[in-house]
Each structure stands twice: as structure tokens, then as C-alpha cells.
Design a protein around this motif. Structure first.
Motif, PDB file in Angstrom:
ATOM      1  N   PHE A   1       0.842  -1.197   0.000  1.00 45.63           N
ATOM      2  CA  PHE A   1       0.000   0.000   0.000  1.00 45.63           C
ATOM      3  C   PHE A   1       0.871   1.238   0.000  1.00 45.63           C
ATOM      4  O   PHE A   1       1.934   1.259   0.623  1.00 45.63           O
ATOM      5  N   GLU A   2       0.391   2.269  -0.700  1.00 41.41           N
ATOM      6  CA  GLU A   2       1.050   3.566  -0.717  1.00 41.41           C
ATOM      7  C   GLU A   2       0.081   4.604  -0.170  1.00 41.41           C
ATOM      8  O   GLU A   2      -1.130   4.422  -0.219  1.00 41.41           O
ATOM      9  N   ASN A   3       0.603   5.692   0.334  1.00 42.25           N
ATOM     10  CA  ASN A   3      -0.162   6.846   0.836  1.00 42.25           C
ATOM     11  C   ASN A   3      -0.964   6.537   2.099  1.00 42.25           C
ATOM     12  O   ASN A   3      -0.712   7.113   3.127  1.00 42.25           O
ATOM     13  N   GLN A   4      -1.940   5.634   2.021  1.00 45.19           N
ATOM     14  CA  GLN A   4      -2.688   5.260   3.216  1.00 45.19           C
ATOM     15  C   GLN A   4      -3.433   3.959   2.981  1.00 45.19           C
ATOM     16  O   GLN A   4      -3.674   3.561   1.841  1.00 45.19           O
ATOM     17  N   VAL A   5      -3.773   3.312   4.079  1.00 45.48           N
ATOM     18  CA  VAL A   5      -4.569   2.090   4.024  1.00 45.48           C
ATOM     19  C   VAL A   5      -5.376   2.007   5.313  1.00 45.48           C
ATOM     20  O   VAL A   5      -4.903   2.395   6.379  1.00 45.48           O
ATOM     21  N   VAL A   6      -6.617   1.515   5.178  1.00 49.69           N
ATOM     22  CA  VAL A   6      -7.474   1.320   6.346  1.00 49.69           C
ATOM     23  C   VAL A   6      -7.808  -0.168   6.447  1.00 49.69           C
ATOM     24  O   VAL A   6      -8.390  -0.746   5.529  1.00 49.69           O
ATOM     25  N   PHE A   7      -7.404  -0.760   7.552  1.00 45.74           N
ATOM     26  CA  PHE A   7      -7.715  -2.156   7.848  1.00 45.74           C
ATOM     27  C   PHE A   7      -8.977  -2.174   8.704  1.00 45.74           C
ATOM     28  O   PHE A   7      -9.199  -1.251   9.499  1.00 45.74           O
ATOM     29  N   GLN A   8      -9.792  -3.231   8.561  1.00 41.30           N
ATOM     30  CA  GLN A   8     -11.038  -3.331   9.320  1.00 41.30           C
ATOM     31  C   GLN A   8     -11.131  -4.694  10.001  1.00 41.30           C
ATOM     32  O   GLN A   8     -10.832  -5.707   9.381  1.00 41.30           O
ATOM     33  N   GLN A   9     -11.535  -4.653  11.263  1.00 36.17           N
ATOM     34  CA  GLN A   9     -11.717  -5.893  12.014  1.00 36.17           C
ATOM     35  C   GLN A   9     -13.081  -5.870  12.700  1.00 36.17           C
ATOM     36  O   GLN A   9     -13.365  -4.961  13.489  1.00 36.17           O
ATOM     37  N   LYS A  10     -13.913  -6.868  12.403  1.00 38.41           N
ATOM     38  CA  LYS A  10     -15.201  -6.986  13.080  1.00 38.41           C
ATOM     39  C   LYS A  10     -14.986  -7.627  14.443  1.00 38.41           C
ATOM     40  O   LYS A  10     -14.150  -8.522  14.584  1.00 38.41           O
ATOM     41  N   VAL A  11     -15.751  -7.143  15.419  1.00 36.09           N
ATOM     42  CA  VAL A  11     -15.697  -7.720  16.762  1.00 36.09           C
ATOM     43  C   VAL A  11     -17.113  -7.918  17.286  1.00 36.09           C
ATOM     44  O   VAL A  11     -18.017  -7.133  16.987  1.00 36.09           O
ATOM     45  N   LYS A  12     -17.279  -8.993  18.038  1.00 38.90           N
ATOM     46  CA  LYS A  12     -18.542  -9.259  18.736  1.00 38.90           C
ATOM     47  C   LYS A  12     -18.377  -8.711  20.143  1.00 38.90           C
ATOM     48  O   LYS A  12     -17.388  -9.018  20.819  1.00 38.90           O
ATOM     49  N   LEU A  13     -19.331  -7.906  20.575  1.00 36.88           N
ATOM     50  CA  LEU A  13     -19.242  -7.270  21.887  1.00 36.88           C
ATOM     51  C   LEU A  13     -19.995  -8.078  22.927  1.00 36.88           C
ATOM     52  O   LEU A  13     -21.140  -8.458  22.720  1.00 36.88           O
ATOM     53  N   ASN A  14     -19.332  -8.318  24.052  1.00 33.66           N
ATOM     54  CA  ASN A  14     -19.961  -8.976  25.191  1.00 33.66           C
ATOM     55  C   ASN A  14     -20.297  -7.961  26.277  1.00 33.66           C
ATOM     56  O   ASN A  14     -20.781  -8.322  27.345  1.00 33.66           O
ATOM     57  N   LYS A  15     -20.000  -6.704  25.979  1.00 26.91           N
ATOM     58  CA  LYS A  15     -20.202  -5.601  26.916  1.00 26.91           C
ATOM     59  C   LYS A  15     -20.516  -4.369  26.066  1.00 26.91           C
ATOM     60  O   LYS A  15     -19.962  -4.214  24.966  1.00 26.91           O
ATOM     61  N   ALA A  16     -21.378  -3.483  26.546  1.00 26.95           N
ATOM     62  CA  ALA A  16     -21.806  -2.323  25.756  1.00 26.95           C
ATOM     63  C   ALA A  16     -20.646  -1.418  25.360  1.00 26.95           C
ATOM     64  O   ALA A  16     -20.568  -0.939  24.232  1.00 26.95           O
ATOM     65  N   ALA A  17     -19.732  -1.170  26.281  1.00 28.09           N
ATOM     66  CA  ALA A  17     -18.567  -0.324  25.999  1.00 28.09           C
ATOM     67  C   ALA A  17     -17.315  -1.071  26.434  1.00 28.09           C
ATOM     68  O   ALA A  17     -17.285  -1.676  27.499  1.00 28.09           O
ATOM     69  N   THR A  18     -16.299  -1.040  25.581  1.00 28.41           N
ATOM     70  CA  THR A  18     -15.053  -1.734  25.890  1.00 28.41           C
ATOM     71  C   THR A  18     -13.904  -1.055  25.157  1.00 28.41           C
ATOM     72  O   THR A  18     -14.104  -0.061  24.459  1.00 28.41           O
ATOM     73  N   VAL A  19     -12.739  -1.596  25.304  1.00 29.33           N
ATOM     74  CA  VAL A  19     -11.560  -1.129  24.574  1.00 29.33           C
ATOM     75  C   VAL A  19     -10.936  -2.342  23.893  1.00 29.33           C
ATOM     76  O   VAL A  19     -10.589  -3.312  24.560  1.00 29.33           O
ATOM     77  N   VAL A  20     -10.833  -2.270  22.574  1.00 26.26           N
ATOM     78  CA  VAL A  20     -10.204  -3.350  21.816  1.00 26.26           C
ATOM     79  C   VAL A  20      -8.715  -3.048  21.751  1.00 26.26           C
ATOM     80  O   VAL A  20      -8.311  -1.965  21.311  1.00 26.26           O
ATOM     81  N   LYS A  21      -7.920  -3.997  22.223  1.00 24.90           N
ATOM     82  CA  LYS A  21      -6.467  -3.804  22.271  1.00 24.90           C
ATOM     83  C   LYS A  21      -5.780  -4.815  21.370  1.00 24.90           C
ATOM     84  O   LYS A  21      -6.283  -5.920  21.161  1.00 24.90           O
ATOM     85  N   GLY A  22      -4.626  -4.412  20.882  1.00 22.91           N
ATOM     86  CA  GLY A  22      -3.863  -5.325  20.043  1.00 22.91           C
ATOM     87  C   GLY A  22      -2.551  -4.706  19.624  1.00 22.91           C
ATOM     88  O   GLY A  22      -2.120  -3.682  20.163  1.00 22.91           O
ATOM     89  N   LYS A  23      -1.939  -5.348  18.639  1.00 20.87           N
ATOM     90  CA  LYS A  23      -0.697  -4.810  18.087  1.00 20.87           C
ATOM     91  C   LYS A  23      -0.638  -5.146  16.606  1.00 20.87           C
ATOM     92  O   LYS A  23      -1.270  -6.095  16.139  1.00 20.87           O
ATOM     93  N   VAL A  24       0.094  -4.321  15.898  1.00 28.21           N
ATOM     94  CA  VAL A  24       0.290  -4.537  14.467  1.00 28.21           C
ATOM     95  C   VAL A  24       1.798  -4.535  14.202  1.00 28.21           C
ATOM     96  O   VAL A  24       2.521  -3.683  14.710  1.00 28.21           O
ATOM     97  N   GLU A  25       2.241  -5.543  13.476  1.00 27.73           N
ATOM     98  CA  GLU A  25       3.638  -5.603  13.041  1.00 27.73           C
ATOM     99  C   GLU A  25       3.640  -5.303  11.550  1.00 27.73           C
ATOM    100  O   GLU A  25       2.799  -5.813  10.804  1.00 27.73           O
ATOM    101  N   PHE A  26       4.578  -4.461  11.112  1.00 27.14           N
ATOM    102  CA  PHE A  26       4.611  -4.057   9.717  1.00 27.14           C
ATOM    103  C   PHE A  26       6.035  -3.707   9.296  1.00 27.14           C
ATOM    104  O   PHE A  26       6.921  -3.525  10.131  1.00 27.14           O
TER     105      PHE A  26
END
Length: 149
Positions: A103-128
């Protein structure tokens, strides 16, 4: 004379520090949007400086380091399916002696998540890994936290 030597040494040190800046050609941003009562999509955006490119998640073995997402396990959410990416540029790179997707300039990755709680924080890491026509930087790993409300 002592002052002059000290000033000269300080200016050389400051000047060399300016030239030894580590290149950071990718800027990351994050967002999330609820798509239903118990689901959301997490968006991870990479803004890539001119002349640089970042590799896709779909690079074959023997090539550059592909982009990889790892999401932290949580009782508040679960990851649904694979992380999606838009169509990448595919080009033969002599350095790797193979076609690679990037990818050049910009890219948007998307990940669907199933929520078990109304509000949460999705945490992770990306290696590139990023390259330009002169060099490749070592792979980098960035941690992220995306509030979902």
C-alpha cells in the motif's frame, strides 16, 4: 578559547543528532463504529509518507515482512473473522525476487468484533515493514487501544 571549543563541540553534537533521526514514515490512527447492538468494526488506519510503501497481510513466504494484526484476548469482545484490507498494489520487487502486495499513501484495515459488553476497549498490536526505492526499515510493532462505545 575554552568557550569556543565547547560551543563547537555542542553544535557538532546537535548537528549530528539531527542527521541521525530515525525515519518514521507511517502514522497510525484508530477508530471504532458500532454496527449493531452486539457488534462493531474497528478501523486501523496507516498514513504512509510519500515514496514509502507498507506491505499487505498477504505476502508470500520469502518476501518482506507482511503486516500482521494480533488482538489481545478479552472477555469483553471477540474477534470475528480475519482483518480485512483493501485491494493492494501488486508489483515485482527485484530485492525479494517476487511479486509483492503493498500500500502507498494510506490504508485502512477493518476488524469486526462481537461485543460482550456495551462499551469496551479493543487492544492489540500490528507488526509491519516499510520500504522505499532505496531502503527497507526493520519491521516495527505498534500497540493500539481502540475505545468502542
Amino acid at each position: 578559547m575554552k568557550k569556543l571549543s565547547l560551543m563547537l563541540a555542542a553544535s557538532l553534537f546537535i548537528g549530528s543528532a539531527a542527521f541521525s533521526q530515525i525515519a518514521k514514515p507511517v502514522t497510525w490512527s484508530y477508530a471504532a463504529k458500532k454496527t449493531g447492538k452486539n457488534e462493531a468494526t474497528v478501523y486501523v488506519k496507516a498514513k504512509i509518507d510519500n515514496s514509502w510503501h507498507m506491505y499487505s497481510q498477504n505476502v508470500k513466504d520469502g518476501g518482506p515482512v507482511k503486516t500482521t494484526f494480533t488482538f489481545a484476548p478479552s472477555k469483553d469482545y471477540s474477534v470475528v473473522g480475519k482483518t480485512l484490507e483493501p485491494k493492494a498494489v501488486v508489483k515485482y520487487e527485484p530485492t525479494f525476487k517476487m511479486n509483492v502486495s503493498y500500500f502507498e499513501n494510506q490504508v485502512v484495515f477493518q476488524q469486526k468484533v462481537k461485543l460482550n459488553k456495551a462499551a469496551t476497549v479493543v487492544k492489540g498490536k500490528v507488526e509491519f515493514m516499510v520500504c522505499n526505492d532505496r531502503e527497507c526499515l526493520p519491521p516495527e510493532e505498534i500497540e493500539f487501544s481502540v475505545p468502542v462505545k
